[in-house]
Scaffold this motif. Structure first.
Motif, mmCIF file in Angstrom:
data_model
loop_
_atom_site.group_PDB
_atom_site.id
_atom_site.type_symbol
_atom_site.label_atom_id
_atom_site.label_comp_id
_atom_site.label_asym_id
_atom_site.label_seq_id
_atom_site.Cartn_x
_atom_site.Cartn_y
_atom_site.Cartn_z
ATOM 1 N N TYR A 58 8.869 37.812 -11.834
ATOM 2 C CA TYR A 58 7.427 37.606 -10.868
ATOM 3 C C TYR A 58 7.799 36.422 -9.901
ATOM 4 N N ASP A 59 8.591 35.569 -10.054
ATOM 5 C CA ASP A 59 9.184 34.710 -9.065
ATOM 6 C C ASP A 59 9.752 35.496 -7.632
ATOM 7 N N TRP A 60 10.898 36.364 -8.130
ATOM 8 C CA TRP A 60 11.160 37.135 -7.134
ATOM 9 C C TRP A 60 10.454 38.106 -6.336
ATOM 10 N N GLU A 74 -0.172 41.678 -10.636
ATOM 11 C CA GLU A 74 0.803 41.899 -11.855
ATOM 12 C C GLU A 74 1.467 42.991 -11.645
ATOM 13 N N LEU A 75 2.543 43.021 -12.551
ATOM 14 C CA LEU A 75 3.460 44.225 -12.311
ATOM 15 C C LEU A 75 3.144 45.101 -13.594
ATOM 16 N N TRP A 76 3.240 46.228 -13.238
ATOM 17 C CA TRP A 76 3.154 47.602 -14.251
ATOM 18 C C TRP A 76 4.433 48.369 -14.172
ATOM 19 N N THR A 77 4.543 49.146 -15.343
ATOM 20 C CA THR A 77 5.232 50.028 -15.436
ATOM 21 C C THR A 77 4.605 51.299 -14.906
ATOM 22 N N ASN A 78 5.386 52.377 -14.284
ATOM 23 C CA ASN A 78 4.806 53.380 -13.869
ATOM 24 C C ASN A 78 4.489 54.509 -14.918
ATOM 25 N N LEU A 84 2.478 44.187 -17.455
ATOM 26 C CA LEU A 84 3.580 43.267 -17.913
ATOM 27 C C LEU A 84 3.177 42.066 -17.842
ATOM 28 N N THR A 85 2.533 41.415 -18.718
ATOM 29 C CA THR A 85 1.983 40.124 -18.652
ATOM 30 C C THR A 85 2.583 38.967 -19.452
ATOM 31 N N ASP A 86 3.353 39.387 -20.535
ATOM 32 C CA ASP A 86 4.019 38.462 -21.351
ATOM 33 C C ASP A 86 5.373 37.904 -20.324
ATOM 34 N N ARG A 87 5.220 36.859 -19.669
ATOM 35 C CA ARG A 87 6.357 36.504 -18.539
ATOM 36 C C ARG A 87 7.275 35.834 -19.536
ATOM 37 N N SER A 88 7.198 35.444 -20.616
ATOM 38 C CA SER A 88 8.356 34.678 -21.504
ATOM 39 C C SER A 88 9.264 35.902 -22.230
ATOM 40 N N ALA A 89 8.687 37.221 -22.090
ATOM 41 C CA ALA A 89 9.549 38.199 -22.663
ATOM 42 C C ALA A 89 10.633 38.583 -21.900
ATOM 43 N N SER A 90 11.823 39.013 -22.519
ATOM 44 C CA SER A 90 12.970 39.308 -21.700
ATOM 45 C C SER A 90 12.779 40.876 -21.122
ATOM 46 N N LEU A 91 13.562 41.132 -20.194
ATOM 47 C CA LEU A 91 13.628 42.487 -19.689
ATOM 48 C C LEU A 91 13.979 43.486 -20.811
ATOM 49 N N GLN A 92 14.625 43.099 -21.492
ATOM 50 C CA GLN A 92 15.200 44.177 -22.440
ATOM 51 C C GLN A 92 14.288 44.381 -23.459
ATOM 52 N N PRO A 98 17.856 49.906 -19.157
ATOM 53 C CA PRO A 98 18.867 49.481 -18.032
ATOM 54 C C PRO A 98 18.054 49.822 -16.671
ATOM 55 N N SER A 99 17.113 50.307 -16.657
ATOM 56 C CA SER A 99 16.269 50.499 -15.299
ATOM 57 C C SER A 99 14.713 50.804 -15.465
ATOM 58 N N ALA A 100 14.030 50.504 -14.575
ATOM 59 C CA ALA A 100 12.790 50.522 -14.747
ATOM 60 C C ALA A 100 12.120 50.717 -13.168
ATOM 61 N N ALA A 101 11.006 51.543 -13.138
ATOM 62 C CA ALA A 101 10.323 51.384 -11.645
ATOM 63 C C ALA A 101 8.878 50.695 -12.319
ATOM 64 N N LEU A 102 8.700 49.816 -11.206
ATOM 65 C CA LEU A 102 7.444 48.840 -11.495
ATOM 66 C C LEU A 102 6.428 49.051 -10.363
ATOM 67 N N ILE A 103 5.123 48.597 -10.416
ATOM 68 C CA ILE A 103 4.205 48.974 -9.397
ATOM 69 C C ILE A 103 3.593 47.517 -9.379
ATOM 70 N N LEU A 104 3.493 46.855 -8.111
ATOM 71 C CA LEU A 104 2.828 45.674 -8.011
ATOM 72 C C LEU A 104 1.104 45.935 -7.720
ATOM 73 N N LYS A 105 0.306 45.599 -8.641
ATOM 74 C CA LYS A 105 -1.117 45.774 -8.521
ATOM 75 C C LYS A 105 -1.808 44.289 -8.575
ATOM 76 N N ALA A 106 -3.114 44.394 -7.343
ATOM 77 C CA ALA A 106 -3.720 43.314 -7.203
ATOM 78 C C ALA A 106 -4.641 43.216 -8.464
ATOM 79 N N VAL A 107 -4.858 41.695 -8.761
ATOM 80 C CA VAL A 107 -5.685 41.312 -9.839
ATOM 81 C C VAL A 107 -7.073 41.218 -9.342
ATOM 82 N N ASP A 108 -7.781 41.737 -9.836
ATOM 83 C CA ASP A 108 -9.172 41.601 -9.058
ATOM 84 C C ASP A 108 -9.996 40.229 -9.553
ATOM 85 N N LYS A 109 -10.367 39.403 -9.085
ATOM 86 C CA LYS A 109 -11.047 38.079 -9.243
ATOM 87 C C LYS A 109 -12.537 38.174 -9.316
#
Length: 109
Positions: A58-60, A74-78, A84-92, A98-109
């Motif tokens: 998320y920082d990157w 938020e980041l989403w898997t395709n 993907l909201t549990d920011r403390s969980a490891s990528l593994q 070993p690889s993943a495609a992610l999507i950046l989605k706006a969060v509606d306020k």
């Protein structure tokens, strides 16, 4: 407006630092290769150690994307589509190794 410009300058400076940092290689241990699709259709990609927390991704994303919009995202898997909201969980642990495609989605306020 000055404060916004200063915040954007700080974001871009941090993005430059993150982009310049060496990416891990398999000799360093398990590596997750992530490809991120932005709302504009642009893509970013980067490798991370598989044991890092999602918060590092998320920082990157926040600092390295070309524009700061959307502010809240938020980041989403395709497939399967999952936020993907549990920011403390490891990528593994999140199944992004070993690889993943992610999507950046706006969060509606």
């Amino acid at each position: 407006e000055v404060a916004a410009a200063e915040a954007e300058a700080r974001r871009l400076a941090r993005g430059t630092e993150l982009a310049a940092a060496a990416e891990p290689v398999p000799a360093d241990g398990p590596v997750a290769r992530l490809v991120l699709r932005l709302p504009t259709g642009d893509r970013l990609q980067r490798s991370f150690k598989a044991d890092v927390a999602l918060s590092e991704v998320y920082d990157w994303v926040h600092h390295c994307r070309p524009r700061p919009e959307p502010v809240e995202f938020e980041l989403w898997t395709n497939f399967p589509a999952k936020g993907l909201t549990d920011r403390s969980a490891s990528l593994q642990d999140l199944g992004l190794y070993p690889s993943a495609a992610l999507i950046l989605k706006a969060v509606d306020k």
